[in-house]
Write a protein that holds these residues in place. Sequence first.
Motif, PDB file in Angstrom:
ATOM      1  N   ASN A   1       0.839  -1.194   0.000  1.00 14.86           N
ATOM      2  CA  ASN A   1       0.000   0.000   0.000  1.00 14.86           C
ATOM      3  C   ASN A   1       0.878   1.249   0.000  1.00 14.86           C
ATOM      4  O   ASN A   1       1.930   1.283   0.654  1.00 14.86           O
ATOM      5  CB  ASN A   1      -0.912  -0.009   1.227  1.00 14.86           C
ATOM      6  CG  ASN A   1      -2.038   0.995   1.126  1.00 14.86           C
ATOM      7  OD1 ASN A   1      -2.591   1.196   0.049  1.00 14.86           O
ATOM      8  ND2 ASN A   1      -2.382   1.618   2.226  1.00 14.86           N
ATOM      9  N   ASP A   2       0.441   2.284  -0.699  1.00 20.27           N
ATOM     10  CA  ASP A   2       1.278   3.488  -0.809  1.00 20.27           C
ATOM     11  C   ASP A   2       0.985   4.523   0.264  1.00 20.27           C
ATOM     12  O   ASP A   2       1.499   5.637   0.213  1.00 20.27           O
ATOM     13  CB  ASP A   2       1.137   4.115  -2.204  1.00 20.27           C
ATOM     14  CG  ASP A   2      -0.307   4.523  -2.520  1.00 20.27           C
ATOM     15  OD1 ASP A   2      -1.175   4.369  -1.635  1.00 20.27           O
ATOM     16  OD2 ASP A   2      -0.555   4.997  -3.643  1.00 20.27           O
ATOM     17  N   ARG A   3       0.165   4.174   1.255  1.00 21.05           N
ATOM     18  CA  ARG A   3      -0.112   5.069   2.378  1.00 21.05           C
ATOM     19  C   ARG A   3       0.248   4.383   3.696  1.00 21.05           C
ATOM     20  O   ARG A   3       0.268   3.153   3.763  1.00 21.05           O
ATOM     21  CB  ARG A   3      -1.595   5.459   2.402  1.00 21.05           C
ATOM     22  CG  ARG A   3      -2.073   6.303   1.243  1.00 21.05           C
ATOM     23  CD  ARG A   3      -3.467   6.842   1.515  1.00 21.05           C
ATOM     24  NE  ARG A   3      -3.469   7.784   2.629  1.00 21.05           N
ATOM     25  CZ  ARG A   3      -3.947   7.532   3.842  1.00 21.05           C
ATOM     26  NH1 ARG A   3      -4.434   6.350   4.159  1.00 21.05           N
ATOM     27  NH2 ARG A   3      -3.915   8.462   4.788  1.00 21.05           N
ATOM     28  N   PRO A   4       0.503   5.163   4.756  1.00 26.15           N
ATOM     29  CA  PRO A   4       0.714   4.558   6.073  1.00 26.15           C
ATOM     30  C   PRO A   4      -0.457   3.647   6.424  1.00 26.15           C
ATOM     31  O   PRO A   4      -1.622   4.018   6.233  1.00 26.15           O
ATOM     32  CB  PRO A   4       0.795   5.769   7.009  1.00 26.15           C
ATOM     33  CG  PRO A   4       1.258   6.886   6.140  1.00 26.15           C
ATOM     34  CD  PRO A   4       0.637   6.646   4.796  1.00 26.15           C
ATOM     35  N   SER A   5      -0.142   2.478   6.937  1.00 20.66           N
ATOM     36  CA  SER A   5      -1.173   1.451   7.093  1.00 20.66           C
ATOM     37  C   SER A   5      -1.062   0.754   8.437  1.00 20.66           C
ATOM     38  O   SER A   5      -0.035   0.834   9.119  1.00 20.66           O
ATOM     39  CB  SER A   5      -1.061   0.407   5.967  1.00 20.66           C
ATOM     40  OG  SER A   5      -1.119   1.014   4.703  1.00 20.66           O
ATOM     41  N   LEU A   6      -2.138   0.072   8.792  1.00 19.04           N
ATOM     42  CA  LEU A   6      -2.165  -0.772   9.990  1.00 19.04           C
ATOM     43  C   LEU A   6      -2.799  -2.096   9.594  1.00 19.04           C
ATOM     44  O   LEU A   6      -3.837  -2.119   8.925  1.00 19.04           O
ATOM     45  CB  LEU A   6      -2.969  -0.108  11.104  1.00 19.04           C
ATOM     46  CG  LEU A   6      -3.046  -0.843  12.454  1.00 19.04           C
ATOM     47  CD1 LEU A   6      -3.188   0.171  13.601  1.00 19.04           C
ATOM     48  CD2 LEU A   6      -4.197  -1.847  12.519  1.00 19.04           C
TER      49      LEU A   6
ATOM     50  N   MET B   1       2.018  -0.470  10.675  1.00 13.14           N
ATOM     51  CA  MET B   1       1.831  -0.775  12.093  1.00 13.14           C
ATOM     52  C   MET B   1       1.110  -2.114  12.191  1.00 13.14           C
ATOM     53  O   MET B   1       0.145  -2.370  11.460  1.00 13.14           O
ATOM     54  CB  MET B   1       1.011   0.312  12.774  1.00 13.14           C
ATOM     55  CG  MET B   1       0.997   0.228  14.286  1.00 13.14           C
ATOM     56  SD  MET B   1       0.196   1.697  15.009  1.00 13.14           S
ATOM     57  CE  MET B   1       0.719   1.504  16.722  1.00 13.14           C
ATOM     58  N   VAL B   2       1.584  -2.986  13.084  1.00 17.93           N
ATOM     59  CA  VAL B   2       1.058  -4.354  13.158  1.00 17.93           C
ATOM     60  C   VAL B   2       0.497  -4.626  14.551  1.00 17.93           C
ATOM     61  O   VAL B   2       1.181  -4.435  15.563  1.00 17.93           O
ATOM     62  CB  VAL B   2       2.152  -5.386  12.838  1.00 17.93           C
ATOM     63  CG1 VAL B   2       1.577  -6.799  12.903  1.00 17.93           C
ATOM     64  CG2 VAL B   2       2.755  -5.116  11.461  1.00 17.93           C
ATOM     65  N   PHE B   3      -0.757  -5.079  14.589  1.00  8.96           N
ATOM     66  CA  PHE B   3      -1.376  -5.557  15.818  1.00  8.96           C
ATOM     67  C   PHE B   3      -1.648  -7.041  15.675  1.00  8.96           C
ATOM     68  O   PHE B   3      -2.213  -7.484  14.666  1.00  8.96           O
ATOM     69  CB  PHE B   3      -2.709  -4.843  16.075  1.00  8.96           C
ATOM     70  CG  PHE B   3      -2.601  -3.531  16.778  1.00  8.96           C
ATOM     71  CD1 PHE B   3      -2.902  -3.404  18.125  1.00  8.96           C
ATOM     72  CD2 PHE B   3      -2.212  -2.391  16.088  1.00  8.96           C
ATOM     73  CE1 PHE B   3      -2.817  -2.186  18.776  1.00  8.96           C
ATOM     74  CE2 PHE B   3      -2.115  -1.163  16.720  1.00  8.96           C
ATOM     75  CZ  PHE B   3      -2.418  -1.064  18.080  1.00  8.96           C
ATOM     76  N   LEU B   4      -1.252  -7.827  16.675  1.00  7.66           N
ATOM     77  CA  LEU B   4      -1.627  -9.232  16.744  1.00  7.66           C
ATOM     78  C   LEU B   4      -2.439  -9.417  18.022  1.00  7.66           C
ATOM     79  O   LEU B   4      -2.034  -8.944  19.096  1.00  7.66           O
ATOM     80  CB  LEU B   4      -0.401 -10.146  16.782  1.00  7.66           C
ATOM     81  CG  LEU B   4       0.617 -10.025  15.653  1.00  7.66           C
ATOM     82  CD1 LEU B   4       1.748  -9.078  16.045  1.00  7.66           C
ATOM     83  CD2 LEU B   4       1.202 -11.392  15.302  1.00  7.66           C
TER      84      LEU B   4
END
Length: 276
Positions: A114-119, A160-163
């Motif tokens: 993705n070309d935008r900040p992502s989560l 940003m990664v949430f598990l």
Amino acid sequence: MDRIRESLRREGYIADDNILVVIFLAFNLKKPILVEGPPGTGKTELAKKVASAFNLDFFRIQCYEGITFEQIVGEWNYQKQLLTLEKARITGVDEDVFKEEFFIKRPLLSAFINDRPSLILIDEIDKADEEVESFLLQALGEKQITVNDLGTFELENDLMVFLTSNSQRNLLDETRDRCLYLYIDYPSPEKEMEIVKTQVPSAPSKLIEEVVKVIQEIRRLDIMKKPSIRATVDWVKTLITLGRDRLDRKTLEDTIGVVLKNQHDKERMKSFDFRR
């Protein structure tokens, strides 16, 4: 951290200092967050609210037993490949069907490129098997995804990664080692009342106080499924919809199905000491 607190509050999420510190560190250290805690305590909601509060494109992998690489990363569009090959046979033109246009991207790869900040939320990772868990951590740790016959994709944004985990099985040590750790428990009465007030601002304070007090007592019972924070909010909304301004024994009996979702737990409520 005050900025994070206020940004989440505007989204209706009341975060304590422990949550704020972990999110602050995740932003600055670029590390995944592993969130554990009982079901219904707002683990998934936290990821969604962080994405919304900070204008991050949101992606989600809902894990389950048997989930595969293809369902996480992507898979070849075999029908399109076959049609293209048949057309090439008829026209006599060579076609390469192992190109990106023939690949259906799933959440992890979509979030990566993705070309935008992502989560990305990897929800209930404890339901996936260890092989999938190992692959996810390798991909997120090395910030690369390799697809056979297509090539290697590099991470193209501040992902940003949430598990989240409900502890149905023990996670790999490697998973815990790579993540910041956050445990979210059921809230204190004061925090739960604040959450409900945020979600149902029209509710009388006395009614919220009564409902939260009963919810907190129910959670201490020997029941199969303890009421979630969402159940507390739904109960208050239910009472307002029915025009009830207080929680008495009859009202509890009439509406307990909003809170308890199986007969075993409803039977346990028959011995509940309700003194109101």
